[in-house]
Write an enzyme that holds these catalytic residues in place. Structure first.
Site, PDB file in Angstrom:
ATOM      1  N   LYS A   1       6.959   4.913   3.320  1.00 27.62           N
ATOM      2  CA  LYS A   1       7.875   4.713   4.447  1.00 27.62           C
ATOM      3  C   LYS A   1       9.161   4.004   4.008  1.00 27.62           C
ATOM      4  O   LYS A   1      10.256   4.349   4.459  1.00 27.62           O
ATOM      5  CB  LYS A   1       7.173   3.899   5.541  1.00 27.62           C
ATOM      6  CG  LYS A   1       6.227   4.693   6.415  1.00 27.62           C
ATOM      7  CD  LYS A   1       6.981   5.570   7.396  1.00 27.62           C
ATOM      8  CE  LYS A   1       6.066   6.179   8.435  1.00 27.62           C
ATOM      9  NZ  LYS A   1       6.796   6.997   9.427  1.00 27.62           N
TER      10      LYS A   1
ATOM     11  N   ASN B   1       0.847  -1.194   0.000  1.00 26.97           N
ATOM     12  CA  ASN B   1       0.000   0.000   0.000  1.00 26.97           C
ATOM     13  C   ASN B   1       0.887   1.251   0.000  1.00 26.97           C
ATOM     14  O   ASN B   1       2.071   1.183   0.352  1.00 26.97           O
ATOM     15  CB  ASN B   1      -0.956   0.000   1.198  1.00 26.97           C
ATOM     16  CG  ASN B   1      -0.236  -0.206   2.514  1.00 26.97           C
ATOM     17  OD1 ASN B   1       0.618   0.581   2.881  1.00 26.97           O
ATOM     18  ND2 ASN B   1      -0.591  -1.272   3.237  1.00 26.97           N
ATOM     19  N   PRO B   2       0.354   2.393  -0.418  1.00 25.89           N
ATOM     20  CA  PRO B   2       1.162   3.615  -0.496  1.00 25.89           C
ATOM     21  C   PRO B   2       1.798   4.026   0.823  1.00 25.89           C
ATOM     22  O   PRO B   2       2.902   4.580   0.819  1.00 25.89           O
ATOM     23  CB  PRO B   2       0.155   4.664  -0.984  1.00 25.89           C
ATOM     24  CG  PRO B   2      -0.835   3.884  -1.776  1.00 25.89           C
ATOM     25  CD  PRO B   2      -0.977   2.581  -1.034  1.00 25.89           C
ATOM     26  N   TYR B   3       1.119   3.768   1.934  1.00 24.37           N
ATOM     27  CA  TYR B   3       1.711   4.095   3.233  1.00 24.37           C
ATOM     28  C   TYR B   3       3.028   3.344   3.425  1.00 24.37           C
ATOM     29  O   TYR B   3       4.069   3.937   3.730  1.00 24.37           O
ATOM     30  CB  TYR B   3       0.723   3.757   4.349  1.00 24.37           C
ATOM     31  CG  TYR B   3       1.305   3.843   5.744  1.00 24.37           C
ATOM     32  CD1 TYR B   3       1.901   5.007   6.202  1.00 24.37           C
ATOM     33  CD2 TYR B   3       1.244   2.745   6.615  1.00 24.37           C
ATOM     34  CE1 TYR B   3       2.426   5.087   7.479  1.00 24.37           C
ATOM     35  CE2 TYR B   3       1.762   2.820   7.891  1.00 24.37           C
ATOM     36  CZ  TYR B   3       2.360   3.996   8.320  1.00 24.37           C
ATOM     37  OH  TYR B   3       2.883   4.074   9.578  1.00 24.37           O
ATOM     38  N   GLY B   4       2.992   2.021   3.243  1.00 25.09           N
ATOM     39  CA  GLY B   4       4.207   1.224   3.395  1.00 25.09           C
ATOM     40  C   GLY B   4       5.269   1.587   2.369  1.00 25.09           C
ATOM     41  O   GLY B   4       6.468   1.627   2.676  1.00 25.09           O
TER      42      GLY B   4
END
Length: 410
Positions: free
Chosen positions: A222, A216-219
């Site tokens: 990061k 996902n874009p969050y991971g």
């Protein structure tokens, strides 16, 4: 003689006054005199201001002091960042919080200021880390010994709906911070990362060398931030610690701080926040998204880490960080709990029979994620202490009940 005297008087523009001659000043000379007086007074005021203490005496935050470690906590008005700032202040660190309050709470900062009102202990700076000039000014005016970088948007579901926000807020802003850290030669960087960088590994538990394949874009954002830090560290004397932590729950055991997300973000928030909202009747019930995962009961399995343990790991990482070294650690309990287990623990903690609706999966979620914390135990002598899920939720629920409107209730 009389005619000569009169002619001379007329030439010099004199007037008789009591048998004496009075010389009338020229209008031009009068204006110049006033101008010189104004300039002189202005210069005197400037000199006095420059010699005032506020101009010549640096604040405690702008100078290094023997035996005092000054830590910049980005995102220090947020849930995790405020708890980290509290722990640092209790341990006699000097703390500067930088936050744009888009996700954080000024109320949390005010609580900390009330607890530590002494000069030189805590300062709050309202700023956006995306503003490179503002960030450089902050670093120029403060003598930071270390940076704990928490500031980030951090909701998996939201990241799939608005990925550019996540790449900008996490990846780009971390670059701005890293450039400032490098330019001003800050000695230590503690980076708050996430287990979301691993994605959905084939094997459990997750160790630090598990391949990072975020889904996902969050991971992904990061991981990009991690990669920048690691590349920079190869040619730097800076000490770096990267902490990949799992699902955070709980609150300050003494009830001073808690989790208070913005109302408009409830649908993207942590499961604990949703459980408490359902228990308080803010929402009609709890929505569990996904019951067909390959887990024991079909719901997602996560490693829930108490926020008190999490900030303890950050402080230990700060203490153990060494120049020209990089430490990467998983911060978790080493035990996975399903969403259904979590809901049952929340029901017991709140004493409310929360209504639960089971819905289809949420995009970007993964079935099972929990850590192997052996490395952080070995290197930093850290292990989770608050591992009773229900007890952590009871502590958090107590704060929620006394703060029904978040920090606005204080």
């Amino acid at each position: 003689m009389l005619s000569f005297s009169r002619a001379r008087s007329q030439g010099r523009n004199t007037r008789p006054l009591g048998g004496m001659e009075y010389l009338e000043p020229k209008r031009k000379s009068n204006v110049m005199g006033k101008l010189i007086l104004v300039v002189s007074l202005t210069a005197l005021c400037i000199i006095m201001l420059k010699h005032a203490p506020s101009f010549t005496s640096p604040t405690a935050f702008s100078r290094s002091e023997e035996g005092v470690t000054h830590v910049l906590v980005t995102g220090g008005a947020g849930y995790i960042g405020s708890h980290a700032a509290l722990r640092l202040l209790k341990d006699s660190y000097r703390v500067t919080i930088v936050d744009n309050l888009s996700r954080g709470n000024l109320g949390a900062v005010k609580v900390l200021q009330g607890l530590f009102p002494e000069a030189g202990r805590l300062q709050f700076i309202y700023a956006d880390l995306g503003d490179a000039k503002a960030v450089d000014k902050i670093f120029s005016e403060n003598a930071f010994d270390a940076v704990m970088h928490f500031a980030a948007v951090a909701y998996v579901g939201e990241s799939t709906l608005d990925p550019l926000k996540y790449y900008h807020n996490i990846t780009s802003n971390t670059l701005v911070v890293l450039e400032a850290v490098a330019r001003h030669k800050v000695k230590k960087l503690i980076y708050s990362s996430t287990c979301a960088t691993y994605g959905e590994p084939d094997k459990m538990p997750i160790v630090e060398v598990t391949p990072q394949v975020p889904i996902n874009p969050y991971g992904k954002a990061k991981k990009m931030a991690e990669d920048m830090i690691l590349d920079f560290s190869k040619n730097s004397d800076m000490a770096v610690m990267i902490l990949r932590y799992f699902n955070v729950i709980g609150s300050d055991p003494e009830g001073r701080l808690g989790e208070a997300p913005k109302p408009e973000l409830r649908e993207h928030g942590r499961i604990s926040g949703a459980c408490f909202d359902a228990a308080r009747g803010v929402i009609p019930g709890l929505q569990v998204k996904g019951t067909d995962y390959k887990t024991g009961d079909g719901t997602c399995v996560r490693d829930y880490i108490d926020v008190t343990d999490l900030v303890d790991a950050h402080v230990k990482a700060l203490e153990k960080a060494k120049p020209r070294n990089v430490g990467i650690y998983n911060v978790g309990t080493g035990k996975g709990r399903s969403v259904k287990e979590f809901v049952e623990a929340c029901k017991k903690a709140t004493g409310v029979d929360i209504k639960v609706d089971f819905l289809p999966r949420r995009p970007g979620d993964y079935a099972e994620v929990y850590s192997d914390p052996a490395k952080i135990l070995r290197d930093l002598n850290w292990s989770a202490r608050y591992t009773n899920l229900q007890e952590s939720l009871e502590v958090a629920w107590k704060w929620q009940k006394t703060h029904p409107h978040g920090y606005a209730s204080s």
